[in-house]
Design an enzyme around this catalytic site. Structure first.
Site, short mmCIF file in Angstrom:
data_model
loop_
_atom_site.label_atom_id
_atom_site.label_comp_id
_atom_site.label_asym_id
_atom_site.label_seq_id
_atom_site.Cartn_x
_atom_site.Cartn_y
_atom_site.Cartn_z
N GLU A 475 0.85 -1.11 0.11
CA GLU A 475 -0.06 0.00 0.13
C GLU A 475 0.93 1.10 -0.05
OE1 GLU A 475 -2.40 -1.12 3.62
OE2 GLU A 475 -4.25 -0.22 2.43
N LYS A 584 -9.41 5.97 2.50
CA LYS A 584 -9.65 5.44 3.70
C LYS A 584 -10.54 4.36 3.85
CE LYS A 584 -8.26 5.14 8.14
NZ LYS A 584 -7.37 4.23 8.27
O1 M6R Z 1 -12.97 0.44 7.41
P1 M6R Z 1 -12.50 -0.90 7.24
O2 M6R Z 1 -11.79 -1.60 8.29
O3 M6R Z 1 -13.74 -1.70 6.81
O4 M6R Z 1 -11.85 -0.89 5.92
C1 M6R Z 1 -11.29 -2.14 5.30
C2 M6R Z 1 -10.26 -2.06 4.29
O5 M6R Z 1 -10.54 -0.91 3.24
C3 M6R Z 1 -9.02 -1.65 4.84
O6 M6R Z 1 -8.66 -2.24 5.91
C4 M6R Z 1 -7.77 -1.39 3.84
O7 M6R Z 1 -7.50 -2.47 3.49
C5 M6R Z 1 -6.65 -0.30 4.35
N1 M6R Z 1 -6.06 0.38 3.37
C6 M6R Z 1 -5.63 -1.23 5.15
O8 M6R Z 1 -4.30 -0.41 5.32
#
Ligand code: M6R
Length: 589
Positions: A475, A584
């Site tokens: 990322e 985010k």
């Molecule tokens: O807000 P959430 O925990 O549901 O988000 C899930 C994913 O979009 C999130 O974990 C994403 O993979 C991040 N960029 C990880 O660093």
């Protein structure tokens, strides 16, 4: 995902919008714009980062005490000034900022074009001001026209609407987050609380289909489905603005990684009665599904190993976007545990919706109380990590793990032991996030910064860590990183190992032999072995020392790799808080 902020009140609106944009930039950073109401409608927008646009066109140079602003993450239409928000109608009387996707925009646009409307952008958003204009032409007032226009939209939205001829702010949501702030000087509406946290801690969480009409005389909220005015209570949140600021840190990512020394402790401070209720549901359920996306999914995977080990409970772990393929297993005896930092991830909300339709019980683990997920759940647990601004999940990932650890021990009537185990981590995490560790990891980052591929292996709990670690590296550094269960390597991927290929190996004392033998397979093909373990080993070319924390290994082992990912980004000249193409919270399917 985009960010919206609006204000109506006694204060000059320009600095409020600019500060809000800066705080919302983590939600999208392609372009930004503002519209304010002075003696006329004033609008400024452009492509780029908020600070750069502000330097060029000065966002503070707009008059008035009422305005809206937007920071964009492009979905429909390229990154151009024309596609930046706000968008207006033909006569430039109605200005709109929007987060979400209007799925039926093409059909609505065709109709509006046939009625003579002229479009200036390729966005889905622009249909809304034109639609409001069209309905107002037929005689409806601003408020009713906006309500009618919103009712025909398919898809999701958080919108703020201004009308040049009326001192009112309209804020509405369906599917995308929108929170109102209430202060002594006026009202705020934003995608996220940090956008106005420096002005007020009094918030109103808007529900889906809520439309707020805000004027100098006060606030009224109507629900577009219930077709009536509704009462939404004001909550006072305990976040403080320092949590949403970088302070002495250069980036939010590093700040949030360092905060883990406290956030793990906070996650472990739960209301025992609520934990007991959750345990009861876990014990009574016939079929438990942990559902999440991205890092939250990795936390669920780790949790399934911990629960199997500590409490002998079988968990099905499913990616939220894959949940439809498991739907036939869901019924009124099933328990779905939905995990999401933001509580706004579209895939997770969709999975919860379909599980609810089958009368399954829903428990969620979230960091944002009042989010869509908390409202759709029968019960929720707050991981309590405070606002996480960097696009990458770091402290919220380990807080999810901490809460899962607590639940695993509680399931086994060892709640106090679980709490103590997490408390003992304080010192370890303090060491792992110290400047000394950061310097050591920087040495490793310098060796890896020009590599094209990094492989990561682990077994059991350490496999979940390898997956999360690879996501962190990808990322933020854009280096290809691939995680595997140690035993899988020889089933194919080992073909990619060449002289100098880096491989990060996560070792637990319990399964040391097996994983070290996998590391040896790589080493004998020229691989460069980075060991993350409590003991050094001659196989390692580089050793990252972590304590062996057994069921808490996923917490202590991921921290050095979060730091490694950060250092790689810095060395490669990248902005760790704003990785390309990412947002985010992913509020689109
Ligand atoms: O807000 P959430 O925990 O549901 O988000 C899930 C994913 O979009 C999130 O974990 C994403 O993979 C991040 N960029 C990880 O660093």
């Amino acid at each position: 995902m985009c960010g919206v902020i609006g204000y109506i009140g006694k204060e000059g609106v320009a600095p409020i919008l600019l500060n809000g944009l800066k705080r919302l930039e983590y939600r999208g950073y392609d372009s930004a714009g503002v519209a304010t109401l002075g003696s006329d409608l004033h609008m400024k927008k452009d492509v780029g980062k908020v600070a750069d646009i502000h330097k060029n066109i000065n966002f503070l140079d707009v008059p008035g005490t009422l305005g809206i602003a937007h920071t964009r993450w492009a979905t429909h239409g390229g990154v151009t000034k024309e596609n930046a928000h706000p968008h207006t109608d033909c006569e430039e009387k109605i200005a709109v900022v929007h987060n979400g996707i209007i799925e039926n925009f093409q059909e609505l646009k065709r109709n509006l074009v046939s009625l003579g409307h002229k479009f200036k952008s390729q966005t889905d958003t622009e249909i809304l001001p034109h639609l409001i204009e069209e309905i107002m032409r037929k005689g409806k007032n601003f408020h009713d026209a906006t309500a009618s226009a919103l009712k025909v939209l398919e898809g999701g939205y958080a919108v703020l609407v201004l009308n040049k001829n009326e001192r009112k702010l309209i804020a509405a949501r369906k599917g995308s987050p929108l929170v109102l702030g209430v202060s002594d000087t006026g009202y705020f509406a934003a995608s996220d609380i940090p956008a106005f946290l420096e002005y007020t801690k009094n918030v109103i969480y808007m529900h889906d289909y809520d439309m707020a009409l805000i004027s100098d005389n006060g606030l009224k909220i109507f629900n577009l489905i219930e077709n009536r005015e509704v009462d939404r209570k004001i909550d006072t949140i305990d976040w403080n603005i320092k949590q949403a600021e970088k302070g002495e840190f250069q980036h939010f990512m590093l700040k949030e990684v360092s905060e883990q020394v406290d956030t793990i402790q906070r996650a472990a401070q739960q209301n025992k009665e609520v934990i007991d209720q959750v345990i009861k549901e876990l014990k009574n359920a016939r079929g438990i599904f942990f559902v999440a996306a991205g890092s939250s999914y990795h936390a669920c995977l780790a949790a399934s190993y911990i629960m199997s080990k500590v409490s002998k409970l079988h968990i099905n772990v499913v990616l939220a976007s894959e949940f439809p393929h498991y739907e036939h297993y869901i019924n009124d005896k099933t328990l779905v545990v939905a995990v999401s930092q933001s509580g706004e991830t579209a895939d997770v909300l969709e999975a919860v919706k379909s599980a609810k339709a089958k009368r399954s019980k829903i428990i969620s683990l979230v960091n944002v109380v009042g989010s869509s997920l908390t409202r759709s759940s029968d019960m929720f647990l707050n991981i309590n990590a405070g606002p996480e601004i960097c696009v990458l999940s770091t402290k919220t990932y380990t807080s999810q793990l901490a809460l899962f650890t607590l639940l695993s021990y509680a399931l086994n009537d060892r709640y106090e032991e679980g709490r103590k185990r997490l408390n003992y981590l304080w010192n370890e995490i303090y060491q792992l996030t110290s400047a000394t560790t950061r310097e050591k990891i920087k040495e490793l980052a310098e060796k890896l910064q020009d590599k094209e591929h990094i492989f990561l292996i682990g077994r059991g709990l350490q496999y979940a860590t390898a997956l999360e670690a690879s996501l962190k590296i990808k990322e933020v550094s854009y280096i290809h990183a691939e995680a595997l269960a140690g035993g899988e390597l020889k089933h194919g991927t080992i073909a990619l190992i060449e002289n100098g290929t880096p491989c990060i190996v996560f070792v637990s004392e319990e399964h040391e032999k097996e994983i070290l033998s996998n590391a040896m397979e790589i080493k004998s093909r020229g691989g460069y072995i980075i060991g993350v373990s409590s003991k050094n080993n001659e196989i390692f070319d580089f050793w990252i020392k972590v304590p062996d924390a057994n069921s808490e290994n996923p917490i202590v082992q991921i921290i050095p790799i979060q730091i490694l990912a950060y250092q790689l980004a810095i060395l490669r000249g990248l902005d760790p808080d704003r990785p390309r193409n990412l947002a985010k919270s992913v509020t689109v399917k």
